[in-house]
Design an enzyme around this catalytic site. Structure first.
Site, PDB file in Angstrom:
ATOM      1  N   GLY A  67       0.816  -1.210   0.000  1.00 66.35           N
ATOM      2  CA  GLY A  67       0.000   0.000   0.000  1.00 66.35           C
ATOM      3  C   GLY A  67       0.847   1.255   0.000  1.00 66.35           C
ATOM      4  O   GLY A  67       0.538   2.229   0.692  1.00 66.35           O
ATOM      5  N   LYS A  78     -11.304  -5.603   9.653  1.00 68.49           N
ATOM      6  CA  LYS A  78     -10.046  -5.377  10.367  1.00 68.49           C
ATOM      7  C   LYS A  78      -9.880  -6.375  11.507  1.00 68.49           C
ATOM      8  O   LYS A  78      -8.777  -6.868  11.762  1.00 68.49           O
ATOM      9  CB  LYS A  78      -9.980  -3.948  10.902  1.00 68.49           C
ATOM     10  CG  LYS A  78      -9.971  -2.870   9.844  1.00 68.49           C
ATOM     11  CD  LYS A  78      -8.836  -3.029   8.850  1.00 68.49           C
ATOM     12  CE  LYS A  78      -7.473  -2.641   9.409  1.00 68.49           C
ATOM     13  NZ  LYS A  78      -6.414  -2.631   8.364  1.00 68.49           N
ATOM     14  N   PRO A  98      -4.078   1.854  15.094  1.00 68.90           N
ATOM     15  CA  PRO A  98      -4.343   3.296  15.235  1.00 68.90           C
ATOM     16  C   PRO A  98      -5.828   3.601  15.387  1.00 68.90           C
ATOM     17  O   PRO A  98      -6.687   2.837  14.939  1.00 68.90           O
ATOM     18  CB  PRO A  98      -3.811   3.886  13.917  1.00 68.90           C
ATOM     19  CG  PRO A  98      -3.158   2.757  13.180  1.00 68.90           C
ATOM     20  CD  PRO A  98      -3.749   1.493  13.710  1.00 68.90           C
ATOM     21  N   ALA A 128      -1.400  -2.045   3.524  1.00 65.92           N
ATOM     22  CA  ALA A 128      -2.555  -2.023   2.617  1.00 65.92           C
ATOM     23  C   ALA A 128      -3.750  -2.760   3.203  1.00 65.92           C
ATOM     24  O   ALA A 128      -3.605  -3.814   3.817  1.00 65.92           O
ATOM     25  CB  ALA A 128      -2.174  -2.657   1.277  1.00 65.92           C
ATOM     26  N   SER A 129      -4.940  -2.183   2.996  1.00 65.44           N
ATOM     27  CA  SER A 129      -6.178  -2.849   3.388  1.00 65.44           C
ATOM     28  C   SER A 129      -7.326  -2.135   2.701  1.00 65.44           C
ATOM     29  O   SER A 129      -7.292  -0.906   2.538  1.00 65.44           O
ATOM     30  CB  SER A 129      -6.377  -2.808   4.902  1.00 65.44           C
ATOM     31  OG  SER A 129      -7.492  -3.587   5.295  1.00 65.44           O
ATOM     32  N   ARG A 174      -1.007  -0.553  -6.671  1.00 65.22           N
ATOM     33  CA  ARG A 174      -1.893  -0.925  -7.770  1.00 65.22           C
ATOM     34  C   ARG A 174      -1.454  -0.119  -8.980  1.00 65.22           C
ATOM     35  O   ARG A 174      -1.015   1.010  -8.865  1.00 65.22           O
ATOM     36  CB  ARG A 174      -3.344  -0.622  -7.406  1.00 65.22           C
ATOM     37  CG  ARG A 174      -3.864  -1.543  -6.311  1.00 65.22           C
ATOM     38  CD  ARG A 174      -5.263  -1.155  -5.872  1.00 65.22           C
ATOM     39  NE  ARG A 174      -5.260   0.135  -5.208  1.00 65.22           N
ATOM     40  CZ  ARG A 174      -6.354   0.711  -4.721  1.00 65.22           C
ATOM     41  NH1 ARG A 174      -7.525   0.118  -4.866  1.00 65.22           N
ATOM     42  NH2 ARG A 174      -6.282   1.875  -4.120  1.00 65.22           N
ATOM     43  N   GLY A 208      -0.660   4.834  -0.385  1.00 66.15           N
ATOM     44  CA  GLY A 208      -1.676   5.298   0.556  1.00 66.15           C
ATOM     45  C   GLY A 208      -1.168   6.315   1.553  1.00 66.15           C
ATOM     46  O   GLY A 208       0.027   6.639   1.618  1.00 66.15           O
TER      47      GLY A 208
END
Length: 326
Positions: free
Chosen positions: A8, A144, A167, A69-70, A33, A11
């Site tokens: 990620g 999550k 977080p 990444a998520s 990506r 991000g």
């Protein structure tokens, strides 16, 4: 210095984590990506959480993996598995590739969503608390929780050295062109598209502290096998608007939402969503959120948190374009 894979990399958290790693002298590879290149000059590999392709190449030669990444849905999906499956299976893909490559440690970005959405009302939340994914909760919260539980189960089974960062709502300066959900809410306040705010609170942490936490989790030997709640304090939407109003007095910032006659006020669930509560999800009124004030981060890994009262204002130079760190 080590070679580190950051998933990620384009991000909000990923780009700040890369920036901190580069400042420390590490060599960084980032997964992206194809449509969103990393905003910083690092080696990139195209890999997607929904596919096995690319992950072996991504981790090859790396000593550490930071899995940031998520998937985060813009709106609540009709099918929650659109979020849960890539979060869970994507974490497994990354961990399996890391284990096969013999990395020294993997750090996973989870969320307060995996800690504080189930049944704690008489004390502050801490790292021992878990959200119950069987509860009727938004898809992101369940994703999550399930992804982190799956990661810990796999780490125990495979003998993988894992650390998890949890977080609360992440705010702060933007490095790339994409806006996270938290930054998008600040932008909406500043440009007038959020004319009123709900009576709701959420935990706040500066994105630079979250990046520091990831790097320190990677390098601190005694952090292995632990999760770390990253937060400072709770702010309400009105608190955030007032912080921004002091910095940007001419912006069309929102005022408190007024109660309609004869209609009960609905609040968003008090436990903070990792990017701020969802405005469109009214839930029963609760007390204010409470978190432990991150002693694990400050004592074990020596993170010195940015004052939450200053963090939202640093989110914006020009909220309509990519921003630089002040």
């Amino acid at each position: 210095m080590a070679r580190v894979l950051v998933t990620g990399g384009s991000g909000f958290v990923g780009s700040h984590t890369i920036r901190r790693l580069l400042a420390d002298g590490h060599a960084v590879r980032a997964t992206v990506r194809s449509s969103r290149p990393a905003p910083l000059p690092v080696e990139t590999v195209v890999a997607d959480l929904t596919s096995d392709d690319g992950w072996a190449d991504a981790v090859d030669g790396c000593e550490y993996v930071l899995h940031v990444a998520s998937p985060f849905p813009a709106v609540e999906p009709e099918d929650e598995n659109e979020v849960i499956v890539p979060a869970r299976d994507g974490a497994l893909r990354v961990l399996r590739a890391a284990h096969a490559a013999g990395v020294r440690r993997t750090v996973l970005t989870s969320s307060f969503a995996a800690i504080g959405y189930s049944g704690v009302f008489d004390r502050p939340y801490d790292e021992n608390d878990w959200t119950n994914p069987a509860d009727p909760l938004p898809a992101y919260v369940r994703s999550k929780t399930i992804a982190e539980r799956t990661a810990w189960d796999y780490a125990a089974e495979a003998g993988l050295d894992l650390v998890v960062i949890n977080p609360t709502g992440i705010f702060g300066p933007v490095l790339g062109s994409g806006l996270s959900a938290s930054v998008a809410q600040v932008k909406a306040m500043l440009d007038g598209t959020m004319p009123a705010v709900p009576k709701a609170s959420f935990g706040v942490v500066d994105v630079r502290d979250v990046a520091d936490a990831h790097v320190l989790a990677m390098t601190t030997p005694e952090a292995g096998g632990h999760r770390f709640l990253a937060t400072t304090e709770a702010l309400s939407y009105l608190d955030v608007a007032n912080i921004l109003r002091r910095r940007y007095p001419d912006a069309p910032l929102p005022r408190p939402r007024t109660r309609r006659p004869g209609r009960p006020t609905q609040d968003v669930r008090h436990r903070p969503h990792p990017h701020g509560p969802r405005l469109e999800t009214p839930l029963p009124r609760r007390s204010h959120p409470r978190h432990r004030r991150e002693p694990a981060l400050t004592s074990q890994m020596r993170v010195r948190p940015v004052d939450a009262g200053r963090t939202p204002a640093t989110t914006r130079r020009d909220p309509c374009s990519a921003c630089s760190v002040p």
